[in-house]
Design an enzyme around this catalytic site. Structure first.
Site, PDB file in Angstrom:
ATOM      1  N   ARG A 183       0.846  -1.186   0.000  1.00 17.64           N
ATOM      2  CA  ARG A 183       0.000   0.000   0.000  1.00 17.64           C
ATOM      3  C   ARG A 183       0.889   1.247   0.000  1.00 17.64           C
ATOM      4  NH1 ARG A 183      -2.108  -3.468   4.087  1.00 17.64           N
ATOM      5  NH2 ARG A 183      -4.203  -4.275   3.601  1.00 17.64           N
ATOM      6  N   LYS A 207      -2.312  -2.348   7.918  1.00 21.89           N
ATOM      7  CA  LYS A 207      -3.516  -1.931   8.637  1.00 21.89           C
ATOM      8  C   LYS A 207      -3.602  -2.655   9.975  1.00 21.89           C
ATOM      9  CE  LYS A 207      -6.442  -0.544   4.757  1.00 21.89           C
ATOM     10  NZ  LYS A 207      -7.731  -0.761   4.068  1.00 21.89           N
ATOM     11  N   HIS A 273      -2.395   2.497  -6.170  1.00 26.54           N
ATOM     12  CA  HIS A 273      -3.182   1.299  -5.868  1.00 26.54           C
ATOM     13  C   HIS A 273      -3.230   0.311  -7.024  1.00 26.54           C
ATOM     14  CE1 HIS A 273      -5.649  -0.426  -2.754  1.00 26.54           C
ATOM     15  NE2 HIS A 273      -6.517  -0.816  -3.658  1.00 26.54           N
ATOM     16  N   ARG A 276      -0.774  -2.488  -6.907  1.00 27.22           N
ATOM     17  CA  ARG A 276      -1.185  -3.543  -5.965  1.00 27.22           C
ATOM     18  C   ARG A 276      -2.122  -4.549  -6.643  1.00 27.22           C
ATOM     19  NH1 ARG A 276      -1.201  -4.431  -0.522  1.00 27.22           N
ATOM     20  NH2 ARG A 276      -3.156  -4.845   0.539  1.00 27.22           N
ATOM     21  N   HIS A 299      -4.154  -8.887   3.540  1.00 27.05           N
ATOM     22  CA  HIS A 299      -5.608  -8.826   3.675  1.00 27.05           C
ATOM     23  C   HIS A 299      -6.078  -9.726   4.813  1.00 27.05           C
ATOM     24  CE1 HIS A 299      -6.033  -7.604  -0.829  1.00 27.05           C
ATOM     25  NE2 HIS A 299      -5.907  -6.557  -0.044  1.00 27.05           N
ATOM     26  N   TYR A 308      -9.484  -7.809  -5.593  1.00 23.60           N
ATOM     27  CA  TYR A 308      -8.337  -7.101  -6.142  1.00 23.60           C
ATOM     28  C   TYR A 308      -7.881  -7.706  -7.462  1.00 23.60           C
ATOM     29  CZ  TYR A 308      -7.014  -3.956  -2.347  1.00 23.60           C
ATOM     30  OH  TYR A 308      -6.950  -2.939  -1.452  1.00 23.60           O
TER      31      TYR A 308
END
Length: 325
Positions: A183, A207, A273, A276, A299, A308
């Protein structure tokens, strides 16, 4: 409401109590309701206070500042428009708010479902923490979002980008994004010490403050090392501005660099993005198990990984001929 309840109770006791007893009962009920109302008032929190408590809980769970800001803005707008205590908000209030938001802002389905998800999360938290009895958002279901085919960068696109880079830093940025699929927020937080050139890997903070290893190819190793060895600043950041005082690049800084790099690519827009999604698609296309792609991208849900990756249609056709005939 208080008078009606007292009257219902007294009517129910008419055949059992005499007038003197009814008068005493009336006094007890009046005092009890007054005490309850005062106690209830003392334990109440305003909408703003409850929102602050909710955001604090999300922060403890590991939400980023960017996510917290999105939560705060979305819920503040809802509270302002509905203009009720959150304890009095009903399902139709939320439905009407989302519907009006769609009409007034011409928002897409993805945006609307993000708003629904945040509102649902807020009221579920209120229910779990016993601030409300039942979440009014329970009956508001996920908003269906149409599936759109999102393009990825071709090998030719990536080579054109590399050729457009006029310094070693920009070249290293293109390579590390295309090679690792990290990211952009993870990229700007990387330090030089996070990179292991021998093993061709680096540790990123994803995250929820979760660390994971990502890997890069030989070309990225060469270009990244060339960039670092040309620097004479003392900043610990992996990517910094070219001019003094050589500060750490921001997310917006990376976006601007990529826009310039992709200026010659008339067929596609360059943004972080998409690297990715390109990596995920290529990995699955070449046979990498989806569970490993999930770990690579960081994820928590495998469904996110599947969204994705856009599987190459030619490979689907070849597999059909191979397995079905």
């Amino acid at each position: 409401m208080k008078k009606e309840l007292i009257n219902i109770i007294e009517q129910g006791m008419l055949g059992i109590l005499n007038n003197e007893q009814l008068a005493k009962l009336h006094g007890v009920l009046e005092r009890s309701f007054a005490m309850f109302a005062e106690s209830y008032k003392e334990t109440q929190h305003s909408n703003d206070e409850l929102l602050k408590l909710f955001l604090s809980a999300k922060q403890v769970e590991g939400c980023s500042e960017r996510s917290l800001k999105y939560y705060r803005t979305t819920l503040s707008k809802m509270n302002e428009k509905i203009n009720k205590s959150v304890r009095q908000v009903e399902t139709n209030d939320i439905r009407t708010y989302i519907s009006n938001y769609e009409n007034e802002s011409n928002a897409g389905k993805v945006t609307l479902d993000n708003i629904r998800r945040i509102i649902s999360s807020f009221f579920s938290w209120l229910e779990d923490e016993n601030y409300i009895v039942k979440s009014p958002a329970r009956r508001i279901h996920k908003i269906r979002v149409g599936q759109t085919v999102k393009n990825v960068y071709s090998d030719e696109d990536l080579e054109l980008m590399r050729n457009s880079c006029n310094n070693s830093r920009d070249l290293a940025i293109v390579d590390i994004l295309s090679s690792t699929g990290i990211r952009v927020g993870e990229l700007v937080n990387l330090n030089i010490n996070d990179v292991d050139f021998e093993k061709r890997e680096c540790i990123v903070l994803g995250k929820g403050n979760k660390q994971r290893k990502v890997y890069f190819d030989a070309r990225t190793k060469i270009h990244l090392y060339q960039y670092i060895t040309t620097r004479n600043d003392k900043c610990e950041a992996l990517f910094v501005s070219l001019n003094n005082p050589h500060n750490r690049l921001s997310i917006r800084g990376i976006e601007i660099i990529l826009q310039k790099v992709g200026a010659d690519l008339k067929s596609t827009e360059v943004y972080p993005h998409k690297f990715r999604r390109t990596l995920a698609t290529k990995a699955i296309d070449k046979g990498m198990p989806i569970e490993q792609v999930q770990i690579l991208l960081g994820h928590s849900q495998i469904d996110t990984t599947l969204r994705y990756a856009m599987v190459n249609q030619n490979n689907v056709k070849a597999s059909h001929h191979k397995y079905i005939g």
